[in-house]
Write an enzyme that holds these catalytic residues in place. Structure first.
Site, PDB file in Angstrom:
ATOM      1  N   TYR A  63      48.335  48.502  31.377  1.00 27.61           N
ATOM      2  CA  TYR A  63      47.627  47.760  30.315  1.00 27.61           C
ATOM      3  C   TYR A  63      46.198  48.316  30.174  1.00 27.61           C
ATOM      4  O   TYR A  63      45.774  48.695  29.080  1.00 27.61           O
ATOM      5  CB  TYR A  63      47.568  46.258  30.623  1.00 27.61           C
ATOM      6  CG  TYR A  63      46.477  45.591  29.824  1.00 27.61           C
ATOM      7  CD1 TYR A  63      45.245  45.292  30.401  1.00 27.61           C
ATOM      8  CD2 TYR A  63      46.646  45.347  28.467  1.00 27.61           C
ATOM      9  CE1 TYR A  63      44.229  44.736  29.647  1.00 27.61           C
ATOM     10  CE2 TYR A  63      45.637  44.796  27.706  1.00 27.61           C
ATOM     11  CZ  TYR A  63      44.420  44.499  28.306  1.00 27.61           C
ATOM     12  OH  TYR A  63      43.403  43.971  27.555  1.00 27.61           O
ATOM     13  N   LYS A 101      44.064  50.620  26.993  1.00 27.08           N
ATOM     14  CA  LYS A 101      42.749  50.375  26.380  1.00 27.08           C
ATOM     15  C   LYS A 101      41.888  51.633  26.467  1.00 27.08           C
ATOM     16  O   LYS A 101      41.207  52.022  25.518  1.00 27.08           O
ATOM     17  CB  LYS A 101      42.046  49.194  27.063  1.00 27.08           C
ATOM     18  CG  LYS A 101      42.698  47.856  26.806  1.00 27.08           C
ATOM     19  CD  LYS A 101      42.781  47.533  25.330  1.00 27.08           C
ATOM     20  CE  LYS A 101      43.450  46.213  25.052  1.00 27.08           C
ATOM     21  NZ  LYS A 101      43.622  45.950  23.606  1.00 27.08           N
ATOM     22  N   SER A 127      38.446  46.238  26.398  1.00 32.75           N
ATOM     23  CA  SER A 127      38.313  45.310  27.519  1.00 32.75           C
ATOM     24  C   SER A 127      37.387  45.886  28.592  1.00 32.75           C
ATOM     25  O   SER A 127      37.347  47.097  28.799  1.00 32.75           O
ATOM     26  CB  SER A 127      39.702  45.051  28.117  1.00 32.75           C
ATOM     27  OG  SER A 127      39.595  44.378  29.354  1.00 32.75           O
TER      28      SER A 127
HETATM   29  C1  WQD Z   1      39.939  35.684  36.662  1.00 34.08           C
HETATM   30  C2  WQD Z   1      39.605  35.384  38.120  1.00 34.08           C
HETATM   31  C3  WQD Z   1      41.346  36.040  39.637  1.00 34.08           C
HETATM   32  C4  WQD Z   1      44.341  33.210  38.216  1.00 34.08           C
HETATM   33  C5  WQD Z   1      42.293  39.741  32.994  1.00 34.08           C
HETATM   34  C6  WQD Z   1      42.607  41.122  32.530  1.00 34.08           C
HETATM   35  C7  WQD Z   1      41.566  41.577  31.545  1.00 34.08           C
HETATM   36  C8  WQD Z   1      41.446  40.565  30.438  1.00 34.08           C
HETATM   37  C9  WQD Z   1      41.120  39.188  30.998  1.00 34.08           C
HETATM   38  C10 WQD Z   1      42.836  41.218  28.601  1.00 34.08           C
HETATM   39  C11 WQD Z   1      40.018  36.510  39.062  1.00 34.08           C
HETATM   40  C12 WQD Z   1      41.161  34.526  39.644  1.00 34.08           C
HETATM   41  C13 WQD Z   1      43.174  33.941  38.368  1.00 34.08           C
HETATM   42  C14 WQD Z   1      44.750  32.304  39.242  1.00 34.08           C
HETATM   43  C15 WQD Z   1      42.803  32.915  40.504  1.00 34.08           C
HETATM   44  N1  WQD Z   1      42.655  40.493  29.708  1.00 34.08           N
HETATM   45  N2  WQD Z   1      42.424  33.790  39.495  1.00 34.08           N
HETATM   46  N3  WQD Z   1      43.958  32.196  40.351  1.00 34.08           N
HETATM   47  O1  WQD Z   1      41.911  39.346  36.002  1.00 34.08           O
HETATM   48  O2  WQD Z   1      39.450  38.974  35.376  1.00 34.08           O
HETATM   49  O3  WQD Z   1      41.063  39.767  33.655  1.00 34.08           O
HETATM   50  O4  WQD Z   1      42.186  38.843  31.911  1.00 34.08           O
HETATM   51  O5  WQD Z   1      42.064  41.989  28.100  1.00 34.08           O
HETATM   52  O6  WQD Z   1      41.958  42.830  31.024  1.00 34.08           O
HETATM   53  O7  WQD Z   1      42.563  41.999  33.636  1.00 34.08           O
HETATM   54  O8  WQD Z   1      41.211  37.452  34.457  1.00 34.08           O
HETATM   55  O9  WQD Z   1      41.815  35.075  34.363  1.00 34.08           O
HETATM   56  O10 WQD Z   1      43.441  36.702  35.464  1.00 34.08           O
HETATM   57  O11 WQD Z   1      41.316  36.105  36.616  1.00 34.08           O
HETATM   58  O12 WQD Z   1      42.093  32.797  41.529  1.00 34.08           O
HETATM   59  O13 WQD Z   1      45.791  31.624  39.153  1.00 34.08           O
HETATM   60  O14 WQD Z   1      40.354  34.243  38.527  1.00 34.08           O
HETATM   61  O15 WQD Z   1      41.550  36.529  40.960  1.00 34.08           O
HETATM   62  O16 WQD Z   1      39.054  36.580  40.095  1.00 34.08           O
HETATM   63  P1  WQD Z   1      40.892  38.924  34.996  1.00 34.08           P
HETATM   64  P2  WQD Z   1      42.030  36.298  35.192  1.00 34.08           P
END
Ligand code: WQD
Length: 335
Positions: free
Chosen positions: A150, A154, A125
């Site tokens: 998590y 990785k 990741s």
């Molecule tokens: C994306 C953006 C949030 C939810 C995570 C893991 C990463 C990988 C992918 C496994 C961010 C914003 C989110 C919400 C929001 N997973 N957001 N409201 O955090 O980039 O990555 O998932 O491998 O390891 O860390 O993905 O989809 O959670 O968030 O504003 O209800 O959307 O702040 O900027 P992230 P995400």
């Protein structure tokens, strides 16, 4: 016909990888413990490709069951997706994450060592980079201290694989995913988040369909053009195809080093607001959202420099953000 083991093959990315492997003529065997997936996905895969993958419900933390599987199945390569992957949950239950994500990896590598299976693709990741100092992010960017157990699994996983490749003459590729989204064109497989979605896109589609009251946008005070955080959202089918090309590279012994890492993203960053606007455009549904505080542990921006994967894997993402969001919306409507 090469036989490929796909662990976590009934999960979101795993199931799309199984379809693409079958499309390219590989025989696929799936191991999944069904802790974060559904057995119905097996029939969905079969209905897409017309080929029913062999399936074994095995918990990879049980060493004797892993050994028995390899006693009865001759495998040419392994694509290892099976892992717990919820960042927030990993902070609450670190030992479960280390036991599952690291324990199962060690048991698989021990079987590879003992049975001379030397082709391994690891689901890694972009989280290993933390907040990168330079954007876009290349594979040479420094690995930052993990923000969560998590993310640590990785980082540690990559280290264990690298050291095992050196010690036991194995060959492996780690694919560092950016943000996987979307669903297969057939709308027969897609993301099936259990409980309240942690990730942005499933929360967006569940809000649009009326399952959630409104989307909380985690912060609009980031140092970005519109103040919301930027990520590299890649269509899961494009991501799946990268796994097939990585496995092909190893099977054909074209790898230059016994352990290689590739960033797998689109190379384009999109902010949360850009995602919301794009979703409203493709779905025709106005999205109910509010701006709230930043989420603890989130970084400002991450998007990939995909040059290495483009040139060496001869892989490039093809689908746009809009196409991915539309496929997510169609998938949600079907649930
Ligand atoms: C994306 C953006 C949030 C939810 C995570 C893991 C990463 C990988 C992918 C496994 C961010 C914003 C989110 C919400 C929001 N997973 N957001 N409201 O955090 O980039 O990555 O998932 O491998 O390891 O860390 O993905 O989809 O959670 O968030 O504003 O209800 O959307 O702040 O900027 P992230 P995400």
């Amino acid at each position: 016909m090469k036989k490929i083991l796909v662990t976590g093959g009934l999960g979101f990315i795993g199931s799309h990888a199984v379809v693409e492997l079958q499309n390219k003529g590989y025989q696929v065997v799936i191991i999944d413990d069904l802790s974060n997936s559904r057995i119905e996905v097996l029939d969905s895969i079969t209905s897409i490709t017309g080929i029913k993958p062999d399936f074994h419900q095995i918990d990879l933390r049980v060493k004797i069951d892993v050994q028995n599987f390899f006693n009865n199945n001759s495998i040419d390569g392994i694509i290892h997706f099976a892992a717990f992957k919820a960042v927030g949950e990993s902070v609450e239950k670190p030992l479960e994450y280390y036991e599952n994500n690291i324990g199962s990896l060690v048991y698989l590598l021990q079987e590879m060592r003992d049975r001379k299976i030397d082709n391994f693709i690891f689901s890694s990741s972009c989280t290993v980079y933390g907040q990168a100092d330079e954007l876009p992010i290349t594979e040479k960017a420094p690995i930052k201290p993990a923000e969560s157990p998590y993310g640590n699994t990785k980082q540690i996983g990559e280290e264990i694989i690298k050291e095992s490749c050196n010690a036991y003459n194995l060959n492996a590729i780690a694919l560092r995913y950016f943000n996987p989204i979307g669903a297969h064109d057939s709308i027969k497989i897609g993301e099936l988040p259990l409980g309240v979605p942690q990730n942005l896109i499933p929360y967006v589609t569940q809000t649009a369909i009326g399952m959630r009251e409104e989307l909380s946008v985690f912060g609009d005070d980031y140092p970005t053009p519109d103040g919301t955080a930027i990520r590299d959202y890649i269509h899961v089918v494009d991501l799946a195809k990268a796994h097939v090309l990585a496995m092909k590279r190893l099977l054909e012994k074209k790898n230059n080093k016994n352990f290689e890492t590739f960033n797998v993203g689109t190379g384009t960053g999109s902010s949360v607001m850009e995602v919301i606007n794009a979703f409203e455009k493709v779905s025709g549904k106005p999205l109910n959202y509010k701006i709230v505080e930043r989420r603890q542990g989130d970084i400002t921006a991450a998007y990939a420099d995909t040059t290495f994967a483009n040139e060496v894997l001869e892989w490039k993402s093809e689908k746009t953000l809009e196409e991915a969001l539309l496929s997510s919306w169609k998938w949600q409507q079907k649930q």
